[in-house]
Scaffold this active site. Sequence first.
Site, short mmCIF file in Angstrom:
data_model
loop_
_atom_site.label_atom_id
_atom_site.label_comp_id
_atom_site.label_asym_id
_atom_site.label_seq_id
_atom_site.Cartn_x
_atom_site.Cartn_y
_atom_site.Cartn_z
N HIS A 189 -13.09 -3.12 6.56
CA HIS A 189 -13.36 -1.82 7.51
C HIS A 189 -14.56 -1.82 8.39
O HIS A 189 -14.60 -0.71 9.26
CB HIS A 189 -12.68 -0.93 7.21
N LEU B 229 0.91 -1.23 -0.03
CA LEU B 229 0.05 -0.07 -0.07
C LEU B 229 0.92 1.43 0.19
O LEU B 229 0.58 2.13 -0.85
CB LEU B 229 -0.78 0.13 1.07
N ASN B 230 1.99 1.23 0.86
CA ASN B 230 2.63 2.73 0.97
C ASN B 230 3.79 2.46 -0.37
O ASN B 230 4.09 3.88 -0.59
CB ASN B 230 3.43 2.49 2.12
N GLU C 68 -21.25 31.95 36.97
CA GLU C 68 -21.80 31.03 37.75
C GLU C 68 -23.27 30.84 37.88
O GLU C 68 -23.94 30.58 38.76
CB GLU C 68 -21.24 31.03 39.20
N ARG D 120 -12.32 9.12 2.24
CA ARG D 120 -11.19 10.40 2.29
C ARG D 120 -9.70 9.94 1.81
O ARG D 120 -9.12 10.42 1.04
CB ARG D 120 -11.16 10.93 3.71
N TYR E 265 -14.00 7.58 6.36
CA TYR E 265 -12.59 7.62 6.71
C TYR E 265 -11.73 7.18 5.60
O TYR E 265 -10.68 7.79 5.32
CB TYR E 265 -12.17 6.94 7.89
N TYR E 266 -12.12 6.08 5.22
CA TYR E 266 -11.44 5.43 3.99
C TYR E 266 -11.70 5.95 2.63
O TYR E 266 -10.98 5.97 1.55
CB TYR E 266 -11.68 3.92 4.18
N HIS F 104 -7.00 -0.62 -0.70
CA HIS F 104 -5.48 -0.88 -1.19
C HIS F 104 -5.25 -0.73 -2.62
O HIS F 104 -4.32 -0.24 -3.03
CB HIS F 104 -5.13 -2.06 -0.43
#
Length: 748
Positions: free
Chosen positions: A430, A150-151, A681, A279, A276-277, A204
């Site tokens: 995921h 992947l990287n 207060e 993105r 998230y994935y 991936h």
Amino acid sequence: MIKIQILLLVLLIIISCNQKKEITNINDNNQHPKLILTARGVQDIRSKLGTIPIFDNSLQKVKEEVDAEIDLGIDIPIPKDYSGGYTHSRHKQNWFILQKAGVLYQILDDEKYAKYVKNMLMKYEEMYKTLPLHPKTRSYARGKLFWQCLNDSNWLVYVSQAYDCIYNYLTEEERNKLETNLFRPFADHISIDSPQFYQRVHNHSTWGNAAVGMIGLVMDDEDLIKRALYGIEGKEMDKTAKDDDGGFINKDGKAGFLANIEEPFSPDGYYNEGPYYQRYAMYPFLIFGEALHNVKPELKIFEYKDGVLLKSINALLNLSDADGDFFPLNDGQKGMSYYTGSLVTAVDISYKYGNADSGLLSIAKKQNRVLLDDSGLAVALGIKEGKTQPFQKKSINLSDGPNGKQGGVGILRNEDIELVFKYASQGSSHGHYDKLSFSLYENGEELIQDYGLARFVNIEQKGGGNYLKENKTWAKQTIAHNTVTQNETSHYQGKYEIGSQNHPDLHYFSSEDENVQVVSSKVANTYKGTDLLRTMALIKDKDFEKPFVLDIMRVESNTFNQYDFPFYFFGQVLDTNFEYKTSEILKPLGKKNGYQHLFIEASGKAIAGNSKFSWFNNNKFYTLTSLTNKIDDLIFTRIGANDPEFNLRRDPALILRRKDSKNTTFISALESHGSYSPVTESAFNSKSSIRELKVELDSQEYTAISITSIKGNTTLFITSNKKASKEAKHTITINGKHYSWTGAYYYK
């Protein structure tokens, strides 16, 4: 005189022809750069430098960053680390700097940047031709520069752009050397040598496809381009490859970039792995898409599957809260937002190649940077010309599945309240086991949370920056989410093979009336013989300070079971109307399926009627009102049991437990109300506005709930559990009173 006029005309024709020839040459696919930054774009950018503030500022920041790296010198360490380690981070930094230096060479026409890129690439060429597999063996597909392919693919996607920018600066001999010893072997390793990584439908493989395709476009290598688009010829898609988080990919269909567009995206642009994935995957989707648009326009890539790549950007922006943070559905790290670089890419490309939505310009202004390429220039000019309009987030229903028939995500918005209702499919490896779960936000703050993932991304001290075992034992489990768990067992037994074959279905979604918005979904066989139907309404009523949530979860089962229904709140317990006893010794709630990670902090018996729980957080007050009976248990829990390495956050929850029940309905209302000033207060409106929730009718056909406010006014919400079309006509009698309406619900 006539001869002079004829001569001038001939000269004008010659000049015009030369200009047309120059333009043709600039757009010629043999010209470089041509992927993201184009030869025509370079001319346009150079002509406008100094007049487009957001572009000029972005350019200056990139120049300062790259100049600092050049001063430090080139560092190409032998790979040895996991994510977050020095060698991993150094090679990751190199790919970013190479891409940026290439762009600076084109825009500033300064040879030092081309020389820097060339020298670094030559050092990579020298190392790569004898480089073995990465020494870390954890990944299902090991790279060479990095511990996972992947990287390596990330590296090639960025470095392809750098190579494109200095292509004409290099001699033919230098290009041959790089392509023979570095780029082609690199592309072959992440594809032919790693089919378990490449021949899939997954984020991936999307990176892998884009990497192979982009270097193929630079080198005009049709074999690599074809491999990128359609997968490895002669090899079937890998249906058994394990992810690094242990999940399985089990998809049918073709491999390659086009398959990765077809399968994960719904027609609405929702990506099945979650925002998230999505993105993370949007960068290769859009960068390779833009490169294909520029080099192979005949593919019409931005029109593929009814333009879903551009649609997906709007969907993704709508999957963020008021602060721009993405909702952490499935595996998702909290705090990831549209300020990340991949969303700068998404916004800029969407503006240029979409419909030039002026609302995107407001997001770009918040991001305060643009890409240093053709699309970034378009955004910068749009802002300069005063075209900016607010990006409007409204209530939206996003379908899931390639045909939009595998559930979805419904988001209800009113004033500062956002209700996120997840009824999506499993979400590949995921995905979490949380059918019909929800989370709730107020002005960007979490009121009722989704835990997200159990991982410290790129923090080497925590599992090498990779997924922790608690991601499986806690974060994915049903009890970690705000939905019902039966007999302390997760939905679909917590098995991907079962979950991936099933999904909820939309019952109805209604947002036409801004005062009463509703989303409802049903799912069968999360447990054998048990069906769930959850209806959630966001209601704005004159007797309430803010819109409140009405939650109706119906459970029908063939057997008697124990049901646990949690609410993961944030803050400090303020008040209850039921008695409870705190634990002197903290013990886990259970032994497995996530229960082993919950400490019991206190427990008590519910009351007959309405059990109320109020809490205090960030100087605001919140109240949960639930319909209960005397045999229900109310349990205060806190995450953190059986967690010796402190990998989990110590967040609280209140769990409503109902034992020995067959068919049952959980009914609750959630209010945000009042405020507190630590300066003066003084507390304002610190108590609930609900006097009573009451079930007026609960049958297979209808559920009716009355809400009586402290002002004495009563409203009635009726939802149809069967016929839910907008055209359906209903007439029922409740307590001797007749009600008639058209549509899925009634509220008055």
